[in-house]
Design a protein around this motif. Structure first.
Motif: not given
Ligand SMILES: O=C(O)CCC(=O)C(=O)O
Ligand SMILES: [Fe+2]
Length: 259
Positions: A136-145, A168-171, A233-242
């Motif tokens: 569930l990639y957004t740019d920047p990444q915002t997914c939380t389970g 902390k090591n990223g995607l 959940v992802v944010d739909t403000d300040g990021c873009k759904w891939a």
């Protein structure tokens, strides 16, 4: 009134350092009961072609537009409950839920996916190590389970396990949908099982999972089920759904709130 969803500084600090957080008694026994009863009713009315048992060997479900967290996992679930079913919708529309998202810094959060996971004895297979941001990639990444235990989850019945701090090591890789179908863009790194810690929780607890946290679960070795309701959940403000995400919706999901 203080909601268990509104996080205090210690909880936020734990989440930021470890990549997950357990919120005990996030829902009460009555709420658990109504979700479980509702699922029982849905199952009773259920018409089998609309659901799938996933397996490693059969990838046809991908073409059938069913989301799955991992190509290797075996699970049986219903999705989109948060939108389509009033009982499950109530949970994601609760004040507790929005307080939590607000504590996590979401500006215009939306649930992009939800699953009722049964993890039955015998067929409730393992979920291999993964990061939810891969799917569930957004740019920047915002997914939380957000993983709600509807029954106690233990090492015996297949609770979640995670590598603390691994967010902390990223995607490490993405799961992509293109003309060829769905696939990961690179192989999975190998993980040392010694680095994982079990996240055993009581029914009613919510496990908050950072989108980059490496987590997994094992087979259910108990004679009983291990029901959970999981939302992403992802944010739909300040990021873009891939565009090349596995899930492509005709309509944007409704935000939980707009701040
Ligand atoms: O319930 C499980 O075993 C795994 C669920 C999961 O990985 C998730 O909800 O992101
Ligand atoms: Fe996951």
């Amino acid at each position: 009134m203080a909601y268990p969803g509104s996080l205090n500084p210690n909880q936020l600090q734990f989440f930021n350092s470890q990549g997950y957080l357990v919120l005990d008694s996030f829902v009460n026994p009555d709420e658990i009961k109504s979700m479980r009863n509702r699922m029982e009713q849905l199952l009773h009315d259920f018409d089998s072609p609309s659901s799938v048992i996933f397996s490693t060997k059969d990838h046809s479900h991908a073409k059938d537009n069913y989301f799955f967290d991992s190509a290797e996992k075996i699970s049986f679930f219903f999705e989109a409950l948060h939108e389509l079913d009033p009982v499950f919708k109530e949970f994601s529309s609760s004040k507790n839920f929005s307080s939590l998202l607000s504590s996590l810094g979401y500006k215009r959060p939306a649930v992009v996916q939800s699953m009722y996971i049964f993890k039955q004895p015998g067929i409730g297979g393992e979920v291999v190590p993964h990061q939810d941001n891969s799917f569930l990639y957004t740019d920047p990444q915002t997914c939380t389970g957000l993983w709600l235990a509807l029954e106690d989850a233990t090492v015996i019945n297949g609770c979640l396990w995670a590598i603390p701090g691994s967010q902390k090591n990223g995607l490490v890789r993405r799961f992509i949908r293109d003309a060829e179908g769905v696939h990961f863009d690179r192989p999975s790194p190998s993980y040392d099982q010694k680095d994982f810690v079990p996240i055993e929780v009581k029914a009613g607890s919510l496990v908050v999972i950072h989108g980059d946290l490496i987590h997994q679960s094992f087979e259910n070795q108990s004679p009983n089920s291990r029901h959970a309701y999981s939302l992403h959940v992802v944010d739909t403000d300040g990021c873009k759904w891939a565009e090349d995400n596995w899930i492509r919706r005709k309509q944007e999901p409704e935000p939980i709130y707009v701040s």
